[in-house]
Design a protein around this motif. Structure first.
Motif, PDB file in Angstrom:
ATOM      1  N   ASP A 115       0.852  -1.304  -0.390  1.00 26.33           N
ATOM      2  CA  ASP A 115      -0.297  -0.169  -0.240  1.00 26.33           C
ATOM      3  C   ASP A 115       1.006   0.857  -0.072  1.00 26.33           C
ATOM      4  N   SER A 116       1.945   1.142   0.333  1.00 26.23           N
ATOM      5  CA  SER A 116       2.756   2.506   0.598  1.00 26.23           C
ATOM      6  C   SER A 116       4.699   1.444   0.548  1.00 26.23           C
ATOM      7  N   ASN A 122       3.331   5.090  -4.002  1.00 26.69           N
ATOM      8  CA  ASN A 122       2.824   4.519  -2.867  1.00 26.69           C
ATOM      9  C   ASN A 122       1.654   3.601  -4.002  1.00 26.69           C
ATOM     10  N   GLY A 123       0.930   2.963  -2.887  1.00 24.05           N
ATOM     11  CA  GLY A 123      -0.118   1.849  -4.033  1.00 24.05           C
ATOM     12  C   GLY A 123      -1.444   2.654  -4.991  1.00 24.05           C
ATOM     13  N   SER A 124      -1.688   3.808  -4.464  1.00 23.60           N
ATOM     14  CA  SER A 124      -2.265   4.317  -5.395  1.00 23.60           C
ATOM     15  C   SER A 124      -1.982   5.206  -6.445  1.00 23.60           C
ATOM     16  N   THR A 125      -0.487   5.845  -6.120  1.00 20.40           N
ATOM     17  CA  THR A 125      -0.086   5.658  -7.343  1.00 20.40           C
ATOM     18  C   THR A 125       0.586   4.602  -8.420  1.00 20.40           C
ATOM     19  N   ALA A 126       0.682   3.407  -7.286  1.00 19.33           N
ATOM     20  CA  ALA A 126       1.564   2.745  -8.188  1.00 19.33           C
ATOM     21  C   ALA A 126      -0.245   1.840  -9.346  1.00 19.33           C
ATOM     22  N   LEU A 127      -1.374   1.856  -8.379  1.00 17.77           N
ATOM     23  CA  LEU A 127      -2.368   1.489  -9.113  1.00 17.77           C
ATOM     24  C   LEU A 127      -2.960   2.342 -10.107  1.00 17.77           C
ATOM     25  N   PHE A 166      -3.970  -5.884  -3.404  1.00 24.16           N
ATOM     26  CA  PHE A 166      -2.960  -5.316  -3.290  1.00 24.16           C
ATOM     27  C   PHE A 166      -2.471  -5.599  -1.147  1.00 24.16           C
ATOM     28  N   VAL A 167      -1.333  -5.907  -1.264  1.00 25.26           N
ATOM     29  CA  VAL A 167      -1.041  -6.830   0.316  1.00 25.26           C
ATOM     30  C   VAL A 167      -0.559  -5.781   1.277  1.00 25.26           C
ATOM     31  N   SER A 168      -1.029  -5.672   2.357  1.00 24.56           N
ATOM     32  CA  SER A 168      -0.561  -4.645   2.763  1.00 24.56           C
ATOM     33  C   SER A 168      -0.705  -5.576   4.765  1.00 24.56           C
ATOM     34  N   ARG A 188      -9.968   2.050   3.980  1.00 21.60           N
ATOM     35  CA  ARG A 188      -9.135   2.681   2.943  1.00 21.60           C
ATOM     36  C   ARG A 188      -9.341   0.741   1.266  1.00 21.60           C
ATOM     37  N   ALA A 189      -9.582  -0.081   1.940  1.00 21.98           N
ATOM     38  CA  ALA A 189      -9.512  -1.375   1.489  1.00 21.98           C
ATOM     39  C   ALA A 189     -10.828  -1.039   0.229  1.00 21.98           C
TER      40      ALA A 189
END
Length: 461
Positions: A58-59, A64-69, A83-85, A92-93
């Protein structure tokens, strides 16, 4: 689902990724892995590594995870993203799923990772298959619409050519051998060449008159190969692989020879520097699985005719237009763009299907599937020699909705001495049949006319 997968891990912890890989392999998944932790590396991996699945934390310090997505969905929106967090909460999920993530797994619950990966991969494969079928259906609809248009144009154009050819032949019969006669003969030759084009359009639209018989494709290939040796050129090797226990099909022999010739010429043009042309036959059974993935195919026993070349191949864009009339990649004057569309029409009119497999620089293979028939071959009947009628006797009913054609046919028949009755449509033809006081010895009719068609007139005569 593929046997070997490409899994991209977006994670700054090599130890965590190693643990996740161990969990996946213990679950029976075979894959090739790559780990990135910076945005430039992620962009490059999406382009070069071409992952089937992305597993991301996620980070991270770099991204961060949002940018990667967001980056992953822009580059390859069909690839599942999980996501693995260790800290992701329910809110958030849910937010990540709304943003396009496929699923999420908590790091202290990696036991569920394998199940979620398998489900994500299966769902992605199902979506790809569904889109593939939709595209095939749209392509079939497009070809059907183009076929109707081509058939209508060819029919109208044929009527005009009939008049040009007919009146030119009448004039040539009447004109003595003079210098101007040669010019008329050129007009006639040009009209005959145009007629050949309309016949190809009619073949594509499945409206060409055919004479199907039970035949064996091995014999068709063997007979055509004699012409191919002269047509293809010495720099291309021709190889035939014929199934000696091949079943029979029902098709027009002349059309099958045209199919082989057209595909062979197409292969020759794809190998300007030479290469190998392979013609293969086989008895096959198309199952429901094959039919689901190939629009237009029908399950059951078939005979396959395959024509392969080692030429420059085609990309997906070119393949999507391959069978359309007048589509060609050749320079002006080098082809009509009707060769493959003619093949498509003939195969469909014969109840079969055609499929092409090609990639740039890897050659092309056309596979034709015709339904197998359990009927023996019949010997060909000798052709009946044409007989010239010196003088016409009797009454002929001409039913034709095209004025110029009707006028031409009537004039030719009257010139031969026949009594001619003329009807401009099926209804008028039926009235003439009912009201004519004497016998009508022959009906000469167009098949397709507004209202009552030619077949109905013939049935009621």
């Amino acid at each position: 689902m593929k046997d070997a997968l490409h899994i991209l891990f977006v994670d700054d912890s090599a130890d965590d990724v190693q643990l996740e890989q161990f969990e996946l392999r213990q679950g029976g998944l075979a894959f090739t892995a790559k780990r990135v932790e910076r945005q430039p590396d992620l962009v490059e991996a999406l382009r070069e590594f071409r992952p089937d699945l992305i597993i991301s934390v996620d980070s991270m310090p770099e991204i961060n995870g949002s940018t990667a997505l967001r980056i992953a969905h822009a580059a390859c929106p069909e690839v599942p993203f999980i996501f693995v967090s260790g800290t992701i909460g329910e809110e958030r999920a849910i937010e990540s799923l709304k943003s396009g993530a496929t699923d999420y797994v908590l790091k202290d619950h990696l036991g569920g990772l394998v199940q979620k990966v398998r489900r994500a991969l299966k769902d992605a494969e199902d979506r790809r298959e569904h889109r593939k079928l939709e595209e095939q259906f749209r392509q079939a609809q497009k070809m059907e619409a183009i076929g109707r248009l081509a058939g209508g144009v060819a029919h109208d154009f044929n009527n005009l050519l009939t008049v040009i050819v007919g009146y030119t032949e009448i004039i040539l019969r009447r004109v003595p051998p003079v210098p101007k006669r040669g010019e008329l003969e050129e007009v006639l030759n040009a009209a005959h060449r145009a007629g050949a084009l309309t016949r190809q359009l009619l073949a594509f639209s499945r409206k060409q008159m055919i004479t199907p018989v039970v035949l064996n494709l091995n014999a068709s290939v063997t007979e055509t190969q004699k012409m191919l040796l002269r047509l293809i050129g010495e720099d291309i090797e021709i190889l035939t692989v014929l199934d000696q226990s091949l079943g029979n099909v029902r098709a027009d022999p002349g059309q099958i020879e045209q199919v082989i010739m057209n595909l062979a010429v197409n292969a020759r043009d794809a190998m300007p520097q030479g290469g190998k042309l392979t013609i293969e036959t086989a008895s096959v059974v198309l199952d429901e699985s094959y039919v689901r993935g190939h629009a237009g195919a029908k399950a059951g026993p078939h005979v396959m005719l395959s024509v392969s070349d080692t030429g420059h191949g085609m990309d997906d864009e070119m393949k999507s237009h391959l069978f359309e009339p007048f589509f060609t990649t050749k320079e002006a004057g080098k082809g009509t763009g009707l060769g493959l569309s003619t093949v498509y029409g003939i195969v469909n009119q014969s109840g079969g299907s055609i499929w092409v497999d090609s990639e740039p620089a890897h050659g092309t293979t056309f596979k034709l599937y015709l339904p197998r028939v359990d009927e023996p071959l019949k010997p060909l009947e000798p052709a009946t020699p044409a007989v010239r009628v010196v003088a016409g006797l009797g009454t002929i009913l001409v039913a034709e909705d095209a004025l110029v054609v009707r006028k031409l046919v009537s004039e030719v028949l009257c010139e031969e001495g026949y009594q001619v009755l003329v009807a401009q449509n099926g209804e008028e033809a039926l009235r003439l049949i009912e009201n004519h006081p004497g016998p009508i010895h022959l009906l000469l009719t167009d098949v397709v006319m507004p209202g009552v068609g030619g077949k109905e007139v013939a049935d009621q005569m």
